[in-house]
Design a protein around this motif. Structure first.
Motif, PDB file in Angstrom:
ATOM      1  N   VAL A   1      81.243  -4.426  34.605  1.00 31.44           N
ATOM      2  CA  VAL A   1      80.801  -5.688  35.094  1.00 31.44           C
ATOM      3  C   VAL A   1      81.803  -6.754  34.758  1.00 31.44           C
ATOM      4  CG1 VAL A   1      79.147  -7.488  34.427  1.00 31.44           C
ATOM      5  CG2 VAL A   1      78.424  -5.072  34.221  1.00 31.44           C
ATOM      6  N   VAL A   2      82.173  -7.469  35.863  1.00 27.98           N
ATOM      7  CA  VAL A   2      82.972  -8.521  36.009  1.00 27.98           C
ATOM      8  C   VAL A   2      82.222  -9.729  35.649  1.00 27.98           C
ATOM      9  CG1 VAL A   2      84.916  -9.694  36.983  1.00 27.98           C
ATOM     10  CG2 VAL A   2      84.621  -7.344  37.311  1.00 27.98           C
ATOM     11  N   PHE A   3      82.228 -10.450  34.622  1.00 28.88           N
ATOM     12  CA  PHE A   3      81.644 -11.486  34.142  1.00 28.88           C
ATOM     13  C   PHE A   3      82.297 -12.809  34.533  1.00 28.88           C
ATOM     14  CE2 PHE A   3      79.808 -14.236  30.520  1.00 28.88           C
ATOM     15  CZ  PHE A   3      78.706 -15.023  31.673  1.00 28.88           C
ATOM     16  N   LEU A   4      81.945 -13.885  35.514  1.00 31.74           N
ATOM     17  CA  LEU A   4      82.710 -15.021  35.854  1.00 31.74           C
ATOM     18  C   LEU A   4      82.012 -16.180  35.341  1.00 31.74           C
ATOM     19  CD1 LEU A   4      83.747 -13.382  39.141  1.00 31.74           C
ATOM     20  CD2 LEU A   4      85.428 -13.634  37.239  1.00 31.74           C
ATOM     21  N   TYR A   5      82.624 -16.888  34.342  1.00 35.41           N
ATOM     22  CA  TYR A   5      81.603 -17.924  33.838  1.00 35.41           C
ATOM     23  C   TYR A   5      82.577 -19.359  33.973  1.00 35.41           C
ATOM     24  CZ  TYR A   5      78.357 -20.415  30.886  1.00 35.41           C
ATOM     25  OH  TYR A   5      77.289 -21.171  30.295  1.00 35.41           O
ATOM     26  N   GLY A   6      81.874 -20.557  34.436  1.00 36.90           N
ATOM     27  CA  GLY A   6      82.750 -21.598  34.659  1.00 36.90           C
ATOM     28  C   GLY A   6      81.907 -23.053  34.360  1.00 36.90           C
ATOM     29  N   ARG A   7      81.389 -22.809  33.051  1.00 35.86           N
ATOM     30  CA  ARG A   7      80.642 -24.107  32.667  1.00 35.86           C
ATOM     31  C   ARG A   7      81.380 -24.299  31.187  1.00 35.86           C
ATOM     32  NH1 ARG A   7      74.245 -22.522  33.432  1.00 35.86           N
ATOM     33  NH2 ARG A   7      74.716 -21.282  35.503  1.00 35.86           N
ATOM     34  N   SER A   8      81.568 -25.701  30.983  1.00 38.55           N
ATOM     35  CA  SER A   8      82.267 -26.206  29.809  1.00 38.55           C
ATOM     36  C   SER A   8      81.440 -26.733  28.845  1.00 38.55           C
ATOM     37  CB  SER A   8      83.288 -27.217  30.248  1.00 38.55           C
ATOM     38  OG  SER A   8      84.282 -26.570  31.132  1.00 38.55           O
ATOM     39  N   ASP A   9      80.067 -26.706  29.128  1.00 39.22           N
ATOM     40  CA  ASP A   9      79.179 -27.280  28.116  1.00 39.22           C
ATOM     41  C   ASP A   9      77.900 -26.732  28.057  1.00 39.22           C
ATOM     42  OD1 ASP A   9      78.168 -27.931  30.817  1.00 39.22           O
ATOM     43  OD2 ASP A   9      77.911 -30.141  30.211  1.00 39.22           O
ATOM     44  N   SER A  10      77.720 -25.297  28.633  1.00 46.08           N
ATOM     45  CA  SER A  10      76.574 -24.869  28.293  1.00 46.08           C
ATOM     46  C   SER A  10      76.853 -23.711  27.327  1.00 46.08           C
ATOM     47  CB  SER A  10      76.107 -24.170  29.673  1.00 46.08           C
ATOM     48  OG  SER A  10      75.744 -25.444  30.573  1.00 46.08           O
ATOM     49  N   ARG A  11      76.087 -23.588  26.333  1.00 49.17           N
ATOM     50  CA  ARG A  11      76.453 -22.321  25.357  1.00 49.17           C
ATOM     51  C   ARG A  11      75.883 -20.989  25.825  1.00 49.17           C
ATOM     52  NH1 ARG A  11      73.442 -22.288  21.360  1.00 49.17           N
ATOM     53  NH2 ARG A  11      72.160 -24.309  21.817  1.00 49.17           N
ATOM     54  N   LEU A  12      76.189 -19.740  25.532  1.00 44.96           N
ATOM     55  CA  LEU A  12      75.736 -18.591  25.842  1.00 44.96           C
ATOM     56  C   LEU A  12      74.711 -18.134  24.736  1.00 44.96           C
ATOM     57  CD1 LEU A  12      78.973 -16.815  27.103  1.00 44.96           C
ATOM     58  CD2 LEU A  12      77.145 -17.891  28.524  1.00 44.96           C
ATOM     59  N   VAL A  13      73.782 -17.733  25.023  1.00 49.16           N
ATOM     60  CA  VAL A  13      72.557 -17.383  23.976  1.00 49.16           C
ATOM     61  C   VAL A  13      71.886 -16.112  24.695  1.00 49.16           C
ATOM     62  CG1 VAL A  13      72.203 -19.653  23.284  1.00 49.16           C
ATOM     63  CG2 VAL A  13      70.839 -18.866  24.973  1.00 49.16           C
TER      64      VAL A  13
ATOM     65  N   CYS B   1      88.066   7.863  38.076  1.00 54.11           N
ATOM     66  CA  CYS B   1      86.705   8.242  38.530  1.00 54.11           C
ATOM     67  C   CYS B   1      86.342   7.080  39.300  1.00 54.11           C
ATOM     68  CB  CYS B   1      86.038   8.512  37.534  1.00 54.11           C
ATOM     69  SG  CYS B   1      85.522   7.439  36.319  1.00 54.11           S
ATOM     70  N   ARG B   2      85.118   7.437  40.116  1.00 58.22           N
ATOM     71  CA  ARG B   2      84.605   6.352  40.998  1.00 58.22           C
ATOM     72  C   ARG B   2      84.170   5.157  39.969  1.00 58.22           C
ATOM     73  NH1 ARG B   2      79.139   6.515  42.717  1.00 58.22           N
ATOM     74  NH2 ARG B   2      79.292   8.382  42.152  1.00 58.22           N
ATOM     75  N   GLU B   3      84.174   3.733  40.677  1.00 58.08           N
ATOM     76  CA  GLU B   3      83.664   2.652  39.719  1.00 58.08           C
ATOM     77  C   GLU B   3      82.407   2.258  40.487  1.00 58.08           C
ATOM     78  OE1 GLU B   3      86.497  -0.277  38.173  1.00 58.08           O
ATOM     79  OE2 GLU B   3      88.472   1.062  39.241  1.00 58.08           O
ATOM     80  N   LYS B   4      81.441   1.578  39.717  1.00 61.79           N
ATOM     81  CA  LYS B   4      80.645   0.732  40.083  1.00 61.79           C
ATOM     82  C   LYS B   4      80.743  -0.673  39.624  1.00 61.79           C
ATOM     83  CE  LYS B   4      76.982   4.309  40.718  1.00 61.79           C
ATOM     84  NZ  LYS B   4      75.515   4.557  40.254  1.00 61.79           N
ATOM     85  N   ILE B   5      81.218  -1.612  40.418  1.00 61.01           N
ATOM     86  CA  ILE B   5      81.541  -2.737  40.068  1.00 61.01           C
ATOM     87  C   ILE B   5      80.505  -4.116  40.422  1.00 61.01           C
ATOM     88  CG2 ILE B   5      83.672  -4.512  40.116  1.00 61.01           C
ATOM     89  CD1 ILE B   5      85.465  -2.291  40.949  1.00 61.01           C
ATOM     90  N   ILE B   6      80.302  -4.736  39.450  1.00 61.51           N
ATOM     91  CA  ILE B   6      79.173  -5.539  39.731  1.00 61.51           C
ATOM     92  C   ILE B   6      79.900  -6.889  39.286  1.00 61.51           C
ATOM     93  CG2 ILE B   6      76.965  -6.307  38.793  1.00 61.51           C
ATOM     94  CD1 ILE B   6      76.262  -3.521  37.962  1.00 61.51           C
ATOM     95  N   PHE B   7      79.727  -7.842  40.265  1.00 68.66           N
ATOM     96  CA  PHE B   7      80.304  -9.053  39.878  1.00 68.66           C
ATOM     97  C   PHE B   7      79.061 -10.219  39.593  1.00 68.66           C
ATOM     98  CE2 PHE B   7      83.280  -7.443  43.106  1.00 68.66           C
ATOM     99  CZ  PHE B   7      84.479  -7.702  42.359  1.00 68.66           C
ATOM    100  N   CYS B   8      79.285 -10.602  38.509  1.00 66.44           N
ATOM    101  CA  CYS B   8      78.256 -11.693  37.890  1.00 66.44           C
ATOM    102  C   CYS B   8      79.130 -13.126  37.958  1.00 66.44           C
ATOM    103  CB  CYS B   8      77.497 -11.314  36.415  1.00 66.44           C
ATOM    104  SG  CYS B   8      76.604  -9.839  36.458  1.00 66.44           S
ATOM    105  N   ILE B   9      78.727 -13.787  39.071  1.00 70.42           N
ATOM    106  CA  ILE B   9      79.287 -15.262  39.400  1.00 70.42           C
ATOM    107  C   ILE B   9      78.616 -16.325  38.973  1.00 70.42           C
ATOM    108  CG2 ILE B   9      80.752 -16.279  41.034  1.00 70.42           C
ATOM    109  CD1 ILE B   9      81.532 -13.831  42.282  1.00 70.42           C
TER     110      ILE B   9
END
Length: 368
Positions: free
Chosen positions: A264-276, A133-141
């Motif tokens: 949702v395509v979640f693209l995370y690039g930090r090596s010293d910031s925790r996710l909360v 089916c159709r996709e709604k793709i959201i890039f979170c960069i």
């Protein structure tokens, strides 16, 4: 002539006659029977001394059975060249072994490998048909300073920052997905201190790609020295914006084909910031309860060491996959940028038509 002289003369004549008989018998021909027996004996001795091992064994056995008293055992002949000849193969192997021992380098320090894990939180799953089916793709960069400062491993001097390489991979992904289904929609959210909506959902993917190109070519002027003191990133604002953007208020029934899905395509690039979740997990829980929602994650990080918390961050990203339907990948900057393109190639599959990603990673191989 007296009597004594006659006796001596008679004895001399007897001796001379006896010597003549002996000489005549020595010169006389040998009888044929005796000659054949002598030749056979000589041939047997010759065959025993010069024949092969198998023939010698047969001859000796025959002589023993025949009761021969003088059995000649076969002898083995060795030449001096065979005994004293050096083994060149062994010397070569010894030389190569010694050379390889000198060339052995000490093992490099092993880099800890990130392991894909699954969340243990319970979730009621609803099965949907495996339809495209159709996709709604959201890039979170991620738009942090690390995305512009870090670079992938390159043998040349013209290595691009991670963000520029990511833009190229997203561009190929969007073009391929639009070719597969021209009704797909795309949106872009940038992640700084919080979430910032750049483009709304639209079928016109050119707008998303154009905005990404402009952002990649602009210097990142955001001041992270003051805002990222606590070294955390709040996921609550991101999922709240996603919920408002896609509007997943319906709850489709089981085995009913949905008109669309939200990925949702979640693209995370930090090596010293925790996710909360500073503002709670309500928006996130509302999204994951909907069977139409899928969350894929790509973590771009520095090599794990004592100066960063790469392992902790990756574990937090894996915990977002509560339903087991997400695909989570990680790419280190100590690898070639081709690894990032391979990850986006794996994400091309439709979420309703791909297998679940287990703890043992699904392996794909691209042959050109």
């Amino acid at each position: 002539m007296d009597e004594n002289e006659q006796k001596v003369h008679a004895q001399q004549s007897h001796y001379e006659e006896h010597e003549d008989n002996d000489s005549n018998s020595a010169l006389s021909p040998i009888p044929q029977n005796d000659k054949n027996e002598k030749d056979d004996k000589n041939n047997t001795v010759a065959n025993v001394s010069l024949g092969t091992g198998k023939d010698n064994a047969e001859i000796v056995e025959n002589d023993v059975l025949a009761g021969s008293s003088s059995v000649r055992k076969p002898t083995e002949h060795y030449s001096g060249d065979e005994v004293n000849r050096p083994n060149l193969d062994e010397e070569t192997d010894t030389f190569e072994a010694a050379k390889s021992t000198r060339d052995v380098k000490p093992p490099a320090k092993a880099v800890p490998k990130l392991r894909r894990t699954s969340s243990s939180l319970p979730l009621r799953l609803v099965s949907l048909p495996k339809v495209s089916c159709r996709e709604k793709i959201i890039f979170c960069i991620d738009h942090s300073d690390e995305m512009f400062r870090n670079k992938f491993l390159s043998h040349g001097s013209n290595a691009n920052p991670v963000f520029k390489t990511l833009v190229s991979a997203v561009k190929q992904f969007v073009n391929t997905k639009s070719y597969l289904n021209k009704n797909n929609q795309y949106s872009l959210i940038l992640l700084n201190d919080g979430a910032q909506l750049i483009t709304d959902l639209s079928r016109s993917f050119d707008e998303v790609l154009m905005m990404l190109e402009d952002i990649a070519n602009m210097p990142n002027s955001h001041d992270y020295e003051e805002t990222d003191v606590d070294k955390v990133f709040d996921l609550s604002s991101m999922f709240k914006m996603i919920l408002e953007l896609c509007g997943l208020n319906e709850n489709p029934k089981q085995f009913v084909a949905p008109p669309y899905i939200v990925r949702v395509v979640f693209l995370y690039g930090r090596s010293d910031s925790r996710l909360v979740f500073s503002s709670g997990r309500k928006s996130f829980n509302d999204l994951i309860q909907c069977p139409q929602f899928f969350l894929d994650c790509v973590y771009i990080h520095e090599p794990p060491d004592d100066n960063n918390i790469v392992g902790t961050i990756f574990s937090s990203i894996c915990d977002l996959d509560i339903g087991g339907t997400s695909h989570v990948y990680e790419v280190g900057t100590d690898r070639n940028m081709a690894c990032l393109f391979n990850v986006f190639a794996k994400l091309l599959a439709h979420p309703l038509q791909r297998p679940k990603q287990k703890e043992k990673m699904i392996e794909y191989e691209l042959k050109l």
